[in-house]
Design a protein around this motif. Structure first.
Motif, PDB file in Angstrom:
ATOM      1  N   CYS A 265       0.833  -1.199   0.000  1.00 27.40           N
ATOM      2  CA  CYS A 265       0.000   0.000   0.000  1.00 27.40           C
ATOM      3  C   CYS A 265       0.867   1.249   0.000  1.00 27.40           C
ATOM      4  O   CYS A 265       2.016   1.238   0.438  1.00 27.40           O
ATOM      5  CB  CYS A 265      -0.908   0.005   1.226  1.00 27.40           C
TER       6      CYS A 265
ATOM      7  N   TYR B 100      -8.480  -4.778  -7.924  1.00 23.31           N
ATOM      8  CA  TYR B 100      -9.175  -3.514  -7.740  1.00 23.31           C
ATOM      9  C   TYR B 100      -8.213  -2.449  -7.234  1.00 23.31           C
ATOM     10  O   TYR B 100      -7.180  -2.744  -6.621  1.00 23.31           O
ATOM     11  CB  TYR B 100     -10.310  -3.670  -6.726  1.00 23.31           C
TER      12      TYR B 100
ATOM     13  N   ARG C  24      -8.731   3.998   1.356  1.00 23.72           N
ATOM     14  CA  ARG C  24      -9.388   4.209   2.636  1.00 23.72           C
ATOM     15  C   ARG C  24      -8.792   5.412   3.347  1.00 23.72           C
ATOM     16  O   ARG C  24      -7.653   5.818   3.083  1.00 23.72           O
ATOM     17  CB  ARG C  24      -9.328   2.970   3.505  1.00 23.72           C
TER      18      ARG C  24
ATOM     19  N   ASP D  74      -5.523  -4.463  -5.337  1.00 21.10           N
ATOM     20  CA  ASP D  74      -6.178  -5.167  -4.245  1.00 21.10           C
ATOM     21  C   ASP D  74      -6.841  -6.435  -4.789  1.00 21.10           C
ATOM     22  O   ASP D  74      -7.737  -6.371  -5.620  1.00 21.10           O
ATOM     23  CB  ASP D  74      -7.218  -4.236  -3.608  1.00 21.10           C
TER      24      ASP D  74
ATOM     25  N   MET E  96     -11.501  -0.570   3.867  1.00 24.77           N
ATOM     26  CA  MET E  96     -10.976  -0.333   2.531  1.00 24.77           C
ATOM     27  C   MET E  96     -12.123  -0.344   1.526  1.00 24.77           C
ATOM     28  O   MET E  96     -12.915  -1.272   1.495  1.00 24.77           O
ATOM     29  CB  MET E  96      -9.953  -1.406   2.164  1.00 24.77           C
ATOM     30  N   SER E  97     -12.231   0.716   0.717  1.00 30.22           N
ATOM     31  CA  SER E  97     -13.273   0.823  -0.304  1.00 30.22           C
ATOM     32  C   SER E  97     -12.683   0.503  -1.669  1.00 30.22           C
ATOM     33  O   SER E  97     -11.697   1.124  -2.097  1.00 30.22           O
ATOM     34  CB  SER E  97     -13.863   2.239  -0.323  1.00 30.22           C
ATOM     35  N   ARG E  98     -13.272  -0.465  -2.347  1.00 36.30           N
ATOM     36  CA  ARG E  98     -12.843  -0.793  -3.706  1.00 36.30           C
ATOM     37  C   ARG E  98     -13.459   0.222  -4.666  1.00 36.30           C
ATOM     38  O   ARG E  98     -14.653   0.194  -4.935  1.00 36.30           O
ATOM     39  CB  ARG E  98     -13.269  -2.211  -4.061  1.00 36.30           C
TER      40      ARG E  98
ATOM     41  N   HIS F 271     -17.516   6.954  -3.059  1.00 38.53           N
ATOM     42  CA  HIS F 271     -18.038   6.024  -2.058  1.00 38.53           C
ATOM     43  C   HIS F 271     -18.327   6.813  -0.792  1.00 38.53           C
ATOM     44  O   HIS F 271     -17.423   7.445  -0.228  1.00 38.53           O
ATOM     45  CB  HIS F 271     -17.029   4.913  -1.758  1.00 38.53           C
TER      46      HIS F 271
ATOM     47  N   SER G  40      -8.111   0.201  -4.458  1.00 36.06           N
ATOM     48  CA  SER G  40      -8.850   0.426  -3.214  1.00 36.06           C
ATOM     49  C   SER G  40      -8.265   1.604  -2.453  1.00 36.06           C
ATOM     50  O   SER G  40      -7.064   1.882  -2.514  1.00 36.06           O
ATOM     51  CB  SER G  40      -8.809  -0.823  -2.329  1.00 36.06           C
TER      52      SER G  40
END
Length: 317
Positions: free
Chosen positions: A50, A80, A84, A71, A132-134, A117, A82
């Motif tokens: 990351c 993906y 956050r 991800d 974590m948002s994809r 998101h 991702s």
């Protein structure tokens, strides 16, 4: 934040350049942070790991973004991108909870169709990161028709809508466990019962003193109709200072009067004003207790033994 952290400018394996630029909204607003990554393919060349943005301040708190450009879970083939939001630990006091509403973005610079998101998350000391948002599949991001990756550059961001800080509704306890050399000596107390069938439900042993406090054992000969119960009681819990407790090591046993195969249960508990009793509601089934081959009940007699030591103390704030 780990060895995989990448900030500023760095050199990729393939010789390309990776640079990261940040933009904050005007001082009057200070609600949006934009993070431009120039040389996104170089970031992918670096392999797994990351990348963190620099720390930025919004609404009086310090934050940073965490990006995973590839991800993928073990069972998946699809990758993906991702993102956050994380709250810097220096911004979270142990007794404070931060509730935040925010939007994570990846910007479409060609068509203006940004992906966002919306997230509501509670930050505290034990959890300073949102989930974590994809944001988008890596394949879609790299598509030639994509407006998310332009000239090997893409832009991520966060808009913080609302932040509410409040005191945590938390009680904190500190337990002081004494070293063995300074334990109060364990004391053995024996309760000889001459007629089990004449006992009350519950019935109590004579009082005894351990660690400067008075105690007794209670027995329920038939608490639920199927089991015998045994407990240790602190007789005068109000003698303890408020918001404090004593750490007690306890062994309770029913003696096998025939063969010496005693039934022993052990535990460690804290005796306090609001919890002065501890033990086993199902210490033994009545069927096993009354089975003459076990030696627990000989005619009408039985014997209970307690080994007790005060092993420490605790203080609640």
């Amino acid at each position: 934040m780990g060895n995989s952290c990448v900030t500023g400018a760095s050199r990729s394996k393939s010789g390309g350049n990776l640079s990261s630029n940040v933009t904050l909204s005007s001082p009057e607003e200070q609600t949006t942070f934009k993070w431009t990554i120039d040389g996104f393919s170089s970031l992918l060349d670096k392999g797994e790991g990351c990348t963190y943005s620099s720390v930025f301040e919004i609404m009086g708190l310090k934050w940073y973004l965490k990006l995973n450009p590839s991800d993928k879970k073990t069972s998946e083939e699809k990758e993906y991108v991702s993102l956050r939001l994380e709250l810097s630990r220096s911004s979270v006091k142990p007794d404070v909870i931060v509730e935040a509403s925010f939007k994570l973005f990846i910007y479409d610079r060609s068509y203006g169709k940004h992906i966002e998101h919306k997230v509501n998350h509670t930050f505290q000391t034990a959890s300073t990161s949102s989930g974590m948002s994809r944001m988008i599949s890596l394949r879609k991001l790299k598509s030639p028709s994509s407006g998310f990756l332009v000239d090997n550059s893409c832009v991520f961001g966060v808009h913080i809508v609302k932040v509410v800080s409040s005191k945590a509704n938390t009680t904190m306890e500190t337990l002081f466990v004494q070293k063995m050399s300074i334990f109060n000596e364990a004391k053995t107390c024996t309760w000889d019962i001459d007629d089990f069938f004449a006992m009350k439900n519950p019935d109590y042993s004579p009082e005894f003193d351990v660690g400067g406090y008075k105690w007794c054992i209670s027995m329920y000969p038939s608490r639920d109709g199927n089991h015998l119960s045994l407990f240790l009681h602190m007789k005068k819990p109000n003698d303890l200072p408020k918001d404090s407790a004593k750490l007690v090591e306890l062994k309770l046993s029913i003696k096998d009067q025939e063969n010496g195969n005693h039934l022993i249960r052990a535990g460690r508990f804290q005796a306090s004003n609001n919890a002065p009793v501890w033990g086993w509601p199902k210490f033994i089934s009545l069927e096993d207790f009354k089975d003459s081959s076990n030696g627990y009940l000989v005619k009408v007699k039985c014997c209970v033994e307690a080994v007790i030591a005060v092993a420490g103390s605790s203080k609640t704030d």
